[in-house]
Design a protein around this motif. Structure first.
Motif, PDB file in Angstrom:
ATOM      1  N   GLY A  29      30.623  51.743  39.516  1.00 10.37           N
ATOM      2  CA  GLY A  29      31.630  51.812  38.471  1.00 10.37           C
ATOM      3  C   GLY A  29      31.920  50.399  38.019  1.00 10.37           C
ATOM      4  O   GLY A  29      31.222  49.461  38.391  1.00 10.37           O
ATOM      5  N   PRO A  30      32.952  50.232  37.227  1.00 15.47           N
ATOM      6  CA  PRO A  30      33.307  48.878  36.801  1.00 15.47           C
ATOM      7  C   PRO A  30      33.682  48.026  38.012  1.00 15.47           C
ATOM      8  O   PRO A  30      34.370  48.483  38.919  1.00 15.47           O
ATOM      9  CB  PRO A  30      34.514  49.073  35.893  1.00 15.47           C
ATOM     10  CG  PRO A  30      34.701  50.536  35.731  1.00 15.47           C
ATOM     11  CD  PRO A  30      33.818  51.241  36.698  1.00 15.47           C
ATOM     12  N   VAL A  31      33.199  46.815  38.022  1.00 17.22           N
ATOM     13  CA  VAL A  31      33.502  45.891  39.106  1.00 17.22           C
ATOM     14  C   VAL A  31      34.763  45.126  38.733  1.00 17.22           C
ATOM     15  O   VAL A  31      34.865  44.557  37.649  1.00 17.22           O
ATOM     16  CB  VAL A  31      32.325  44.910  39.330  1.00 17.22           C
ATOM     17  CG1 VAL A  31      32.673  43.894  40.402  1.00 17.22           C
ATOM     18  CG2 VAL A  31      31.068  45.669  39.696  1.00 17.22           C
ATOM     19  N   GLU A  32      35.727  45.149  39.616  1.00 21.07           N
ATOM     20  CA  GLU A  32      36.981  44.437  39.386  1.00 21.07           C
ATOM     21  C   GLU A  32      36.742  42.930  39.454  1.00 21.07           C
ATOM     22  O   GLU A  32      35.908  42.458  40.218  1.00 21.07           O
ATOM     23  CB  GLU A  32      38.024  44.847  40.429  1.00 21.07           C
ATOM     24  CG  GLU A  32      38.390  46.316  40.390  1.00 21.07           C
ATOM     25  CD  GLU A  32      39.163  46.690  39.135  1.00 21.07           C
ATOM     26  OE1 GLU A  32      39.951  45.859  38.650  1.00 21.07           O
ATOM     27  OE2 GLU A  32      38.957  47.806  38.645  1.00 21.07           O
ATOM     28  N   GLU A  33      37.516  42.175  38.678  1.00 23.27           N
ATOM     29  CA  GLU A  33      37.349  40.730  38.622  1.00 23.27           C
ATOM     30  C   GLU A  33      37.457  40.066  39.995  1.00 23.27           C
ATOM     31  O   GLU A  33      36.616  39.218  40.329  1.00 23.27           O
ATOM     32  CB  GLU A  33      38.355  40.131  37.646  1.00 23.27           C
ATOM     33  CG  GLU A  33      38.180  38.632  37.487  1.00 23.27           C
ATOM     34  CD  GLU A  33      39.086  38.049  36.402  1.00 23.27           C
ATOM     35  OE1 GLU A  33      39.288  38.704  35.371  1.00 23.27           O
ATOM     36  OE2 GLU A  33      39.574  36.935  36.615  1.00 23.27           O
ATOM     37  N   PRO A  34      38.431  40.402  40.850  1.00 21.83           N
ATOM     38  CA  PRO A  34      38.483  39.758  42.166  1.00 21.83           C
ATOM     39  C   PRO A  34      37.233  40.034  43.007  1.00 21.83           C
ATOM     40  O   PRO A  34      36.767  39.156  43.731  1.00 21.83           O
ATOM     41  CB  PRO A  34      39.730  40.355  42.825  1.00 21.83           C
ATOM     42  CG  PRO A  34      40.580  40.796  41.683  1.00 21.83           C
ATOM     43  CD  PRO A  34      39.624  41.242  40.615  1.00 21.83           C
ATOM     44  N   ASP A  35      36.676  41.235  42.901  1.00 22.14           N
ATOM     45  CA  ASP A  35      35.458  41.553  43.652  1.00 22.14           C
ATOM     46  C   ASP A  35      34.288  40.716  43.168  1.00 22.14           C
ATOM     47  O   ASP A  35      33.481  40.223  43.964  1.00 22.14           O
ATOM     48  CB  ASP A  35      35.130  43.042  43.535  1.00 22.14           C
ATOM     49  CG  ASP A  35      36.173  43.925  44.184  1.00 22.14           C
ATOM     50  OD1 ASP A  35      36.745  43.514  45.219  1.00 22.14           O
ATOM     51  OD2 ASP A  35      36.428  45.022  43.663  1.00 22.14           O
ATOM     52  N   LEU A  36      34.173  40.561  41.871  1.00 24.59           N
ATOM     53  CA  LEU A  36      33.094  39.757  41.306  1.00 24.59           C
ATOM     54  C   LEU A  36      33.254  38.286  41.691  1.00 24.59           C
ATOM     55  O   LEU A  36      32.292  37.621  42.089  1.00 24.59           O
ATOM     56  CB  LEU A  36      33.064  39.917  39.784  1.00 24.59           C
ATOM     57  CG  LEU A  36      31.877  39.294  39.067  1.00 24.59           C
ATOM     58  CD1 LEU A  36      30.558  39.809  39.620  1.00 24.59           C
ATOM     59  CD2 LEU A  36      31.964  39.579  37.581  1.00 24.59           C
ATOM     60  N   LYS A  37      34.476  37.769  41.626  1.00 21.10           N
ATOM     61  CA  LYS A  37      34.711  36.382  42.004  1.00 21.10           C
ATOM     62  C   LYS A  37      34.438  36.163  43.493  1.00 21.10           C
ATOM     63  O   LYS A  37      33.897  35.128  43.883  1.00 21.10           O
ATOM     64  CB  LYS A  37      36.129  35.963  41.649  1.00 21.10           C
ATOM     65  CG  LYS A  37      36.327  35.761  40.149  1.00 21.10           C
ATOM     66  CD  LYS A  37      37.745  35.339  39.833  1.00 21.10           C
ATOM     67  CE  LYS A  37      37.935  35.044  38.357  1.00 21.10           C
ATOM     68  NZ  LYS A  37      39.314  34.642  38.055  1.00 21.10           N
ATOM     69  N   ALA A  38      34.785  37.125  44.335  1.00 22.01           N
ATOM     70  CA  ALA A  38      34.491  37.013  45.764  1.00 22.01           C
ATOM     71  C   ALA A  38      32.980  36.969  45.993  1.00 22.01           C
ATOM     72  O   ALA A  38      32.495  36.209  46.837  1.00 22.01           O
ATOM     73  CB  ALA A  38      35.120  38.173  46.534  1.00 22.01           C
ATOM     74  N   ALA A  39      32.231  37.752  45.228  1.00 25.18           N
ATOM     75  CA  ALA A  39      30.771  37.715  45.329  1.00 25.18           C
ATOM     76  C   ALA A  39      30.242  36.345  44.904  1.00 25.18           C
ATOM     77  O   ALA A  39      29.291  35.834  45.495  1.00 25.18           O
ATOM     78  CB  ALA A  39      30.153  38.821  44.484  1.00 25.18           C
ATOM     79  N   TYR A  40      30.854  35.747  43.894  1.00 27.72           N
ATOM     80  CA  TYR A  40      30.461  34.398  43.487  1.00 27.72           C
ATOM     81  C   TYR A  40      30.691  33.430  44.643  1.00 27.72           C
ATOM     82  O   TYR A  40      29.833  32.608  44.953  1.00 27.72           O
ATOM     83  CB  TYR A  40      31.266  33.953  42.261  1.00 27.72           C
ATOM     84  CG  TYR A  40      30.674  34.346  40.938  1.00 27.72           C
ATOM     85  CD1 TYR A  40      30.263  35.641  40.671  1.00 27.72           C
ATOM     86  CD2 TYR A  40      30.529  33.415  39.923  1.00 27.72           C
ATOM     87  CE1 TYR A  40      29.733  35.999  39.449  1.00 27.72           C
ATOM     88  CE2 TYR A  40      29.998  33.761  38.694  1.00 27.72           C
ATOM     89  CZ  TYR A  40      29.604  35.054  38.463  1.00 27.72           C
ATOM     90  OH  TYR A  40      29.076  35.384  37.249  1.00 27.72           O
ATOM     91  N   VAL A  41      31.865  33.494  45.280  1.00 28.88           N
ATOM     92  CA  VAL A  41      32.164  32.605  46.402  1.00 28.88           C
ATOM     93  C   VAL A  41      31.109  32.785  47.493  1.00 28.88           C
ATOM     94  O   VAL A  41      30.580  31.806  48.031  1.00 28.88           O
ATOM     95  CB  VAL A  41      33.589  32.851  46.951  1.00 28.88           C
ATOM     96  CG1 VAL A  41      33.826  32.083  48.250  1.00 28.88           C
ATOM     97  CG2 VAL A  41      34.639  32.472  45.907  1.00 28.88           C
TER      98      VAL A  41
END
Length: 181
Positions: A29-41
Motif C-alpha cells: 500500500g502507500p508507504v508512510e513518510e516516516p517508514d520511507l525515511k527510516a529505510a533511507y537511514v
C-alpha cells in the motif's frame, strides 16, 4: 558540499526493504513518510565507512533517536535487521550526555540543539553519523539532512561534516545525488 537525492533513485530498494524482505510478500500500500525515511537511514549505513576507532557494542549497530521523533516507530520496526559486518540495527533512545554509544544519531525537533552541543564536545573523528529529519539541513554538524521537495523525499550530504566526524561517504551514494538548490 551539499547533495540532494530524489525519491525514485532509492524508492524500489526502500520499498522492497519495508514491504517484502520480512518473509512472505505483502500487498504494498502507500508507504508512510516516516517508514520511507527510516529505510533511507538504514540504507545510508550501508554507504558510509566508519573509522576503526568507532567501536560499537559487539553484534550491534546502535541508532539513537529521540523518544519524540516521528521516525522512532519506523526505525524500531527495523530493529534486529543486519546492517553491516555481522552487526544488527539496535534503536536506542537519545541521551545527549552519552552520545558515544551511538553510531548513527537521528535528530528531529527540540532535541536537536542539545544533542549537537554534546556532539561538538566530542573529539574530531568521533565516528557518529548525524541524520537530521527536517529543519536543520544547513547546520554544519549534520552529515545527512532528510527533507521534502516537490512531493519527494530528498537528502543532502555535508561532506565537510562527514570528514570532521571521521566518516567517509561512498561515492556511490554521492553519485545518486544532485546538488541541492
Amino acid at each position: 558540499m551539499a547533495r540532494a537525492l530524489r525519491l525514485p533513485n532509492l524508492l524500489w530498494s526502500s520499498l522492497w526493504l519495508l514491504c517484502c524482505s520480512g518473509g512472505a510478500a505483502q500487498a504494498a500500500g502507500p508507504v508512510e513518510e516516516p517508514d520511507l525515511k527510516a529505510a533511507y537511514v538504514f540504507n545510508f549505513i550501508q554507504f558510509v565507512e566508519w573509522p576503526d576507532s568507532a567501536a560499537a557494542p559487539e553484534g550491534e549497530w546502535p541508532v539513537c533517536v529521540s523518544p519524540f521523533s516521528p521516525l522512532k516507530r519506523a526505525l524500531a520496526a527495523l530493529e534486529g535487521r543486519p546492517v553491516r559486518k555481522g552487526r544488527v540495527l539496535r534503536v536506542r533512545l537519545l541521551e545527549p550526555g552519552d552520545l558515544r554509544q551511538c553510531r548513527v544519531l537521528v535528530l528531529n525537533g527540540p532535541e536537536t540543539e542539545p544533542a549537537l552541543r554534546a556532539l561538538r564536545a566530542l573529539p574530531a573523528g568521533h565516528g557518529i553519523l548525524t541524520v537530521a529529519d527536517e529543519g536543520v539541513a544547513d547546520h554544519p554538524d549534520i552529515v545527512i539532512a532528510l527533507g521534502r521537495q516537490a512531493q519527494r523525499i530528498v537528502f543532502a550530504v555535508n561532506t565537510d561534516a562527514a570528514g570532521r566526524a571521521g566518516l567517509t561517504v561512498s561515492s556511490r551514494l554521492l553519485r545518486l545525488a544532485k546538488a541541492a538548490p
